[in-house]
Design a protein around this motif. Structure first.
Motif, PDB file in Angstrom:
ATOM      1  N   ALA A 269     -29.567 -12.696  18.224  1.00 38.86           N
ATOM      2  CA  ALA A 269     -28.359 -13.219  18.417  1.00 38.86           C
ATOM      3  C   ALA A 269     -26.650 -12.919  18.843  1.00 38.86           C
ATOM      4  O   ALA A 269     -26.179 -14.058  18.980  1.00 38.86           O
ATOM      5  CB  ALA A 269     -28.435 -12.745  16.356  1.00 38.86           C
ATOM      6  N   SER A 270     -26.563 -12.088  19.308  1.00 41.99           N
ATOM      7  CA  SER A 270     -25.393 -12.601  19.744  1.00 41.99           C
ATOM      8  C   SER A 270     -24.532 -12.825  20.898  1.00 41.99           C
ATOM      9  O   SER A 270     -24.591 -13.399  20.829  1.00 41.99           O
ATOM     10  CB  SER A 270     -24.631 -10.588  19.441  1.00 41.99           C
ATOM     11  OG  SER A 270     -23.155 -10.437  20.275  1.00 41.99           O
ATOM     12  N   ALA A 271     -25.663 -12.131  22.275  1.00 43.51           N
ATOM     13  CA  ALA A 271     -25.840 -13.310  23.190  1.00 43.51           C
ATOM     14  C   ALA A 271     -26.228 -14.375  22.640  1.00 43.51           C
ATOM     15  O   ALA A 271     -25.188 -15.104  23.372  1.00 43.51           O
ATOM     16  CB  ALA A 271     -26.959 -12.077  23.916  1.00 43.51           C
ATOM     17  N   ALA A 272     -27.032 -14.966  22.172  1.00 49.83           N
ATOM     18  CA  ALA A 272     -27.094 -16.086  21.539  1.00 49.83           C
ATOM     19  C   ALA A 272     -25.897 -17.180  21.240  1.00 49.83           C
ATOM     20  O   ALA A 272     -25.854 -17.744  21.910  1.00 49.83           O
ATOM     21  CB  ALA A 272     -28.653 -16.289  20.759  1.00 49.83           C
ATOM     22  N   ARG A 273     -25.014 -16.854  20.502  1.00 50.60           N
ATOM     23  CA  ARG A 273     -24.008 -17.580  19.427  1.00 50.60           C
ATOM     24  C   ARG A 273     -22.611 -17.114  20.953  1.00 50.60           C
ATOM     25  O   ARG A 273     -22.598 -18.263  21.437  1.00 50.60           O
ATOM     26  CB  ARG A 273     -22.989 -16.010  19.257  1.00 50.60           C
ATOM     27  CG  ARG A 273     -21.713 -16.112  18.244  1.00 50.60           C
ATOM     28  CD  ARG A 273     -21.823 -15.499  16.934  1.00 50.60           C
ATOM     29  NE  ARG A 273     -20.193 -15.392  16.738  1.00 50.60           N
ATOM     30  CZ  ARG A 273     -19.250 -15.454  17.065  1.00 50.60           C
ATOM     31  NH1 ARG A 273     -19.053 -14.442  18.704  1.00 50.60           N
ATOM     32  NH2 ARG A 273     -18.208 -15.279  16.409  1.00 50.60           N
TER      33      ARG A 273
ATOM     34  N   THR B 243     -24.104  -1.036  15.615  1.00 52.04           N
ATOM     35  CA  THR B 243     -22.447  -0.832  16.226  1.00 52.04           C
ATOM     36  C   THR B 243     -21.992  -1.659  17.734  1.00 52.04           C
ATOM     37  O   THR B 243     -21.105  -2.345  18.466  1.00 52.04           O
ATOM     38  CB  THR B 243     -21.949   0.545  16.872  1.00 52.04           C
ATOM     39  OG1 THR B 243     -21.973   1.436  15.828  1.00 52.04           O
ATOM     40  CG2 THR B 243     -20.719   0.847  17.290  1.00 52.04           C
ATOM     41  N   LEU B 244     -22.734  -1.544  18.614  1.00 48.31           N
ATOM     42  CA  LEU B 244     -23.047  -2.724  20.221  1.00 48.31           C
ATOM     43  C   LEU B 244     -22.936  -3.686  19.618  1.00 48.31           C
ATOM     44  O   LEU B 244     -22.343  -4.439  20.563  1.00 48.31           O
ATOM     45  CB  LEU B 244     -23.621  -1.976  21.087  1.00 48.31           C
ATOM     46  CG  LEU B 244     -22.701  -0.596  21.645  1.00 48.31           C
ATOM     47  CD1 LEU B 244     -23.450   0.065  22.546  1.00 48.31           C
ATOM     48  CD2 LEU B 244     -20.861  -0.157  21.608  1.00 48.31           C
ATOM     49  N   GLY B 245     -23.941  -4.043  18.877  1.00 51.50           N
ATOM     50  CA  GLY B 245     -24.380  -5.727  19.153  1.00 51.50           C
ATOM     51  C   GLY B 245     -23.282  -6.510  18.905  1.00 51.50           C
ATOM     52  O   GLY B 245     -23.279  -7.188  20.181  1.00 51.50           O
ATOM     53  N   PRO B 246     -22.248  -7.153  18.779  1.00 49.26           N
ATOM     54  CA  PRO B 246     -21.193  -8.062  18.703  1.00 49.26           C
ATOM     55  C   PRO B 246     -20.554  -8.295  19.904  1.00 49.26           C
ATOM     56  O   PRO B 246     -20.545  -9.359  20.965  1.00 49.26           O
ATOM     57  CB  PRO B 246     -20.384  -8.221  17.334  1.00 49.26           C
ATOM     58  CG  PRO B 246     -20.979  -7.369  16.364  1.00 49.26           C
ATOM     59  CD  PRO B 246     -21.853  -6.319  17.081  1.00 49.26           C
ATOM     60  N   LEU B 247     -20.582  -6.411  20.378  1.00 47.85           N
ATOM     61  CA  LEU B 247     -19.912  -6.693  21.844  1.00 47.85           C
ATOM     62  C   LEU B 247     -20.084  -7.492  22.857  1.00 47.85           C
ATOM     63  O   LEU B 247     -19.989  -7.234  24.109  1.00 47.85           O
ATOM     64  CB  LEU B 247     -18.693  -5.051  21.899  1.00 47.85           C
ATOM     65  CG  LEU B 247     -18.295  -4.910  23.227  1.00 47.85           C
ATOM     66  CD1 LEU B 247     -17.240  -6.001  23.479  1.00 47.85           C
ATOM     67  CD2 LEU B 247     -18.395  -3.858  23.275  1.00 47.85           C
ATOM     68  N   LEU B 248     -21.533  -5.933  23.169  1.00 46.95           N
ATOM     69  CA  LEU B 248     -22.917  -6.369  24.544  1.00 46.95           C
ATOM     70  C   LEU B 248     -23.107  -7.937  24.549  1.00 46.95           C
ATOM     71  O   LEU B 248     -22.731  -8.382  25.079  1.00 46.95           O
ATOM     72  CB  LEU B 248     -23.852  -5.551  23.544  1.00 46.95           C
ATOM     73  CG  LEU B 248     -23.718  -4.262  24.078  1.00 46.95           C
ATOM     74  CD1 LEU B 248     -24.398  -3.612  24.085  1.00 46.95           C
ATOM     75  CD2 LEU B 248     -22.803  -4.097  25.754  1.00 46.95           C
ATOM     76  N   GLY B 249     -22.840  -8.849  23.504  1.00 43.68           N
ATOM     77  CA  GLY B 249     -23.408 -10.094  23.427  1.00 43.68           C
ATOM     78  C   GLY B 249     -21.949 -10.874  23.656  1.00 43.68           C
ATOM     79  O   GLY B 249     -22.811 -11.673  25.088  1.00 43.68           O
TER      80      GLY B 249
END
Length: 391
Positions: free
Chosen positions: A13-17, A341-347
């Motif tokens: 979801a983060s990457a798609a965003r 922890t890393l989801g928003p950053l990695l995306g």
């Protein structure tokens, strides 16, 4: 660019965003449904508490700050990120020595941590019951927790607002690179063509990367008592005043909204088996609830609405894998144990690398190329988390 993202957990979801906001045409393929993997069964503690080596620690610190920035930018969203701090203590000499070493190491890294008294801890968590004999408590004010469904809703909602589309159910059975891009074959016989594919498939990453002719070795998520499995319990609503994370020798606790708590006893994880559905009224549930009553006033009489065996997404060496498979810059993979922890950053970093071709220095130590010529069978087995602060 036409980009296919495989998987709709927090990483997908983060990457798609980020990709859609960068102007890409994004299609997300999800085999089962949002939150179907580890994102739906996680303690969801946002931290860089015991993350080594230093590059992994720094990546997680950046991930914590990305959560804060994302939370500030959201408008009209339910609160999903709660940066309310974490309390930790030890109850024996060996544990006290481990905790003191950990605090000293984190202080050397300028990570916010301080020693407080039990009285100060009860000021922060009024219903906290600190065991007799505990004098020093480590307080990590910059840590916190996430409510995963609300985080996923925020990320995927903004991805949809930017034009991303979802196909579900959609099972990927083939990934083929060519001169003109990538072909993604689906189990229903359909085929998608894209300029690039981002794989965010969690504990299934080894099998999915193999479809592209590469292999990211993963620790098996199905081995009972291993580093990849553990119990998580969700309580009924309780009348207790707790808004912080607690990582203690006998029980980890965080709020989960609506008066419910998530509880975890790391020593009990030795009995966790994904092949057996745990009984929310069984022995392990009773143990968790007894420990909770000893730790937090107002929780006696609580029940577990759910007791689950979580299955962690652990690359075989325990560290994230983020980057392109091979040299074509067509198939990008990201998988990590620290997905919350890393989801928003990695995306965000993945989108920059895929769309703009800008490598991130933060990811330099975590490329999939580190597996070239390495036999995962020769690696030492990953140690299960059994002490407070380890996971």
């Amino acid at each position: 660019m036409r980009i296919v993202v495989v998987g709709l957990g927090v990483l997908g979801a983060s990457a798609a965003r980020a990709l859609a906001r960068a102007g890409a045409s994004v299609t997300v393929l999800e085999r089962t449904g949002p939150l179907a993997g580890t994102t739906g069964t996680t303690f969801a503690w946002v931290n860089s508490h015991g993350k080594d080596p230093r590059s992994y620690h720094d990546l997680n610190v950046a991930g914590m700050e990305e959560h804060a920035a994302l939370a500030r930018s959201g408008k009209g969203q339910l609160a999903w990120f709660h940066r309310t701090g974490n309390l930790e203590w030890a109850e024996d000499e060996a544990g006290a020595e481990r905790l003191a070493r950990s605090v000293a190491r984190l202080r050397d890294r300028d990570y916010p941590v301080e020693w407080i008294t039990p009285r100060a801890a009860r000021d922060l968590v009024p219903d906290l019951r600190v065991p007799d004999g505990v004098r020093d408590i480590a307080y990590y004010p910059s840590e916190g927790y996430v409510l995963p469904p609300l985080l996923l809703a925020a990320l995927w909602g903004e991805a949809r607002d930017a034009g991303a589309e979802l196909r579900c159910p959609a099972e990927v059975v083939g990934i083929t690179e060519g001169r003109g891009g990538v072909r993604v074959a689906l189990a229903d016989g359909d085929e998608l063509r894209a300029d690039a594919v981002v794989l965010a498939t969690g504990r299934w990453s080894e099998a999915v990367t193999a479809l592209a002719g590469r292999r990211v070795p993963m620790a098996s998520p199905d081995v009972a008592g291993s580093a990849t499995v553990g119990f998580l319990g969700w309580t009924t609503p309780v009348a207790a005043r707790i808004d912080r994370v607690l990582t203690t020798p006998r029980l980890n606790v965080r709020p989960d909204g609506g008066g419910r708590l998530v509880v975890q006893g790391l020593d009990l994880d030795a009995h966790a088996d994904p092949a057996e559905r745990p009984d929310p009224d069984g022995e392990h549930a009773r143990t968790l609830l007894a420990r909770l009553a000893d730790l937090i006033e107002g929780t006696r009489g609580a029940r577990l609405e759910s007791l689950r065996v979580g299955q962690r997404s652990l690359p075989a060496d325990g560290h994230p894998v983020c980057g392109f498979l091979g040299d074509s810059s067509r198939v990008y993979v990201m998988v990590t144990h620290s997905g919350i922890t890393l989801g928003p950053l990695l995306g965000k970093l993945a989108a920059r690398e895929v769309v703009d071709g800008r490598p991130s220095e933060l990811l330099a130590d975590f490329r999939p190329q580190r597996w070239e010529g390495v036999d995962p069978a020769e690696l030492p087995p990953l140690r299960p988390a059994r002490f407070a602060g380890q996971q």
